[in-house]
Design a protein around this motif. Sequence first.
Motif, PDB file in Angstrom:
ATOM      1  N   GLY A   1      46.718  28.442 -35.364  1.00 58.22           N
ATOM      2  CA  GLY A   1      47.807  28.120 -36.520  1.00 58.22           C
ATOM      3  C   GLY A   1      48.132  29.443 -36.987  1.00 58.22           C
ATOM      4  O   GLY A   1      49.395  29.606 -37.048  1.00 58.22           O
ATOM      5  N   LEU A   2      47.214  30.162 -37.365  1.00 57.81           N
ATOM      6  CA  LEU A   2      47.585  31.609 -38.302  1.00 57.81           C
ATOM      7  C   LEU A   2      48.243  32.446 -37.211  1.00 57.81           C
ATOM      8  O   LEU A   2      49.329  33.214 -37.559  1.00 57.81           O
ATOM      9  CB  LEU A   2      46.521  32.118 -38.980  1.00 57.81           C
TER      10      LEU A   2
ATOM     11  N   GLN B   1      53.049  35.426 -35.618  1.00 64.11           N
ATOM     12  CA  GLN B   1      54.133  35.798 -34.360  1.00 64.11           C
ATOM     13  C   GLN B   1      55.416  35.264 -34.819  1.00 64.11           C
ATOM     14  O   GLN B   1      56.523  36.060 -34.539  1.00 64.11           O
ATOM     15  CB  GLN B   1      53.415  34.825 -33.305  1.00 64.11           C
ATOM     16  N   PHE B   2      55.416  34.167 -35.477  1.00 64.95           N
ATOM     17  CA  PHE B   2      56.823  33.816 -35.719  1.00 64.95           C
ATOM     18  C   PHE B   2      57.617  34.323 -36.932  1.00 64.95           C
ATOM     19  O   PHE B   2      58.680  34.397 -37.034  1.00 64.95           O
ATOM     20  CB  PHE B   2      56.857  32.101 -35.859  1.00 64.95           C
ATOM     21  N   THR B   3      56.805  34.319 -38.109  1.00 63.92           N
ATOM     22  CA  THR B   3      57.221  34.849 -39.203  1.00 63.92           C
ATOM     23  C   THR B   3      57.103  36.269 -39.583  1.00 63.92           C
ATOM     24  O   THR B   3      57.577  36.692 -40.597  1.00 63.92           O
ATOM     25  CB  THR B   3      56.991  33.914 -40.458  1.00 63.92           C
ATOM     26  N   GLY B   4      56.027  36.910 -39.060  1.00 61.32           N
ATOM     27  CA  GLY B   4      55.696  38.253 -39.480  1.00 61.32           C
ATOM     28  C   GLY B   4      54.590  38.237 -40.503  1.00 61.32           C
ATOM     29  O   GLY B   4      54.185  39.193 -40.804  1.00 61.32           O
ATOM     30  N   GLY B   5      54.178  37.160 -41.086  1.00 60.51           N
ATOM     31  CA  GLY B   5      53.101  36.921 -42.256  1.00 60.51           C
ATOM     32  C   GLY B   5      52.322  35.687 -42.012  1.00 60.51           C
ATOM     33  O   GLY B   5      52.411  35.033 -40.798  1.00 60.51           O
ATOM     34  N   TYR B   6      51.506  35.342 -42.884  1.00 56.87           N
ATOM     35  CA  TYR B   6      50.572  34.281 -42.697  1.00 56.87           C
ATOM     36  C   TYR B   6      51.089  32.992 -43.546  1.00 56.87           C
ATOM     37  O   TYR B   6      49.957  32.048 -43.686  1.00 56.87           O
ATOM     38  CB  TYR B   6      49.349  34.770 -43.076  1.00 56.87           C
ATOM     39  N   SER B   7      52.036  33.185 -44.168  1.00 55.53           N
ATOM     40  CA  SER B   7      52.352  32.080 -44.899  1.00 55.53           C
ATOM     41  C   SER B   7      53.345  31.060 -44.158  1.00 55.53           C
ATOM     42  O   SER B   7      54.045  31.355 -43.356  1.00 55.53           O
ATOM     43  CB  SER B   7      53.240  32.397 -46.086  1.00 55.53           C
ATOM     44  N   PHE B   8      53.149  29.936 -44.312  1.00 53.41           N
ATOM     45  CA  PHE B   8      53.902  28.789 -43.639  1.00 53.41           C
ATOM     46  C   PHE B   8      55.218  28.418 -44.311  1.00 53.41           C
ATOM     47  O   PHE B   8      56.060  27.831 -43.656  1.00 53.41           O
ATOM     48  CB  PHE B   8      53.250  27.318 -43.721  1.00 53.41           C
ATOM     49  N   ALA B   9      55.547  29.052 -45.343  1.00 51.27           N
ATOM     50  CA  ALA B   9      56.648  28.699 -46.313  1.00 51.27           C
ATOM     51  C   ALA B   9      57.845  28.916 -45.191  1.00 51.27           C
ATOM     52  O   ALA B   9      58.757  28.134 -45.248  1.00 51.27           O
ATOM     53  CB  ALA B   9      56.692  29.554 -47.667  1.00 51.27           C
TER      54      ALA B   9
END
Lengths: 501, 72
Positions: free
Chosen positions: A201-202, A207-215
């Motif tokens: 998940g992380l 990969q998708f956002t460049g960070g670890y936040s789901f926001a």
Amino acid sequence: MIEYIPFIITVAYIFIAVILGFFAGKGKNMDNVEEWGVGSRSMGPIMMYLLIGAGGVSAYTFMGSPGWAYSKGVPALYVVVYLTYMAILAWYFGPKVWELGKKYNHVTQSTAISDRYESKVLGGIASIVTSIGVLAYAVIQTTGAAYILNVMSYGLIPTWVGVFLSLGAISIYLYKSGLKAIGVTNAFQGALMLFVSFFVGLWATKQFTGGYSFAPIFERVKEDIPQFLTLPGALGDMNATFWTTSILISFFSIWQTHWIQWMGADSKKSIRRSATLLPTFYVVLVPMIVVGFIGVFMYPNIGTPDQVAIQLAVDTMPAVVAGLLGAGTLAAAMSSSEPCVHATALSYSKDVLQPLFKWDEKTTGKWTRRLIFPIMAFIIAPISILEPASLVYILLIGYGFIAQAFPAIIGIFLWPRATKHGAFWGILAGFIITVIFSFVIPHPLDIHAGIWGLAANAVIFVVASFMTQPVSKETIERFFPDMVDELYEDEASPSLRVEIK
Amino acid sequence: MKATFKLPKTKKGWFGVSLIAIIILLGGWPIINIFNQEIIVFGLPLIMVWSILIIFLTTFSMAFINKIGGVD
């Protein structure tokens, strides 16, 4: 060669599971029903937590939750809520089931039904009919396991080989160590699932956002596809009523497998402790659901939504991470199918064959664990290989029926006046209504078919019980010792008066 | 034979039953409609936050009932 690393990791998982399971029952006499069936009631709270937790999270939920998030959005969360509520049943009924089983030597749900309702026939029928749902569930898990092996081997392992490979592995340790093997392997599988879910998940989020936040993921969902953020979801098929009744019908389902797992605890306290913490295990599904949301943007046109997590892993993640996801999903499949095989063998032997052929305990013990082979070879394997389209229908009927046993279970623990006729006719009526409202008039008023069935069942259960004779006082004394005086108050008074005269 | 249903015998027992009933109500209709909105909280959809909260509320409720001895 590097492309086979995920496959090697997935297969390595099978070897580890076989070794752990094989040695779990070392030095024990597994021809004894108590030993093989319920591991001599020796599991502590941590083992019970992972055993029940991993058993609840199947391949269906591990792959299906991201699949539902991908196709529907937040309706996928109903799985998290119903699994959480199922822990309440384990917490409330688990210790009662354990105490009763220890006192009167019950190992299965059907044995308890036979004993409480003074009817071996009712117990046998309950065993056979509930096994339909349990076996359908095992078939779906086996198909899931074969699918993972096929994907991870890039098609080298065909479905039929995958089926025999996963069932073969399970049969080795299940035969050798019984419930102890399930306990040890589920503990390993549960820990693996927890790790893999958060890791994947992380990783996918980074990969998708460049960070670890789901926001950022959900901000984009809100902007582009807001219908994924609320009920009834993107497909418009889960409003609040269907969400609620789907949760309730799962809540009311006490599986044969759960019953047997509770029996394996070393004390009532261990079940209550593990069940209290059990909901926390289901946080494991949240990162996988987030992966499904990411998949909406990465694979707008995937054919089979349930494949979204695996597809994303194979395409974007390093070989080791993809391999871990393959192993984690295989763990979810095997940890859910092995209790089904075990419970069915145990119940067929104790509740059907023993009364039918009048076997003694020794003969029953010998046959119990050997039954896993015909169950796997002649039922689960061929159906898994055929992958029939109607399997989901079989499963739906199975789920519908399992919940229909709930009033009969209430009669075991909470309502002494319940009779075998009430239980039988209630179950039959509930089953018929569930079938009609599943296939002929699907889910009237958006209420789950099983809930309609359960409502009819409950009414008939009560009415038929009042119309028929209760079980003997001896049985009531055994099942409701603290209520006997109150229940027979009226009958005691006249004789007392006669004696006084 | 009377048709008595086995009910909690103590106030603590009734409290336990009531608490569990409330927890179950929190996850379904009509309460779920309050959280069924396009709102992001802590970076997650509101209904997801609520579902996670239900996980912990359920565990805390069972732990609390264990503590007070409210399971009959």
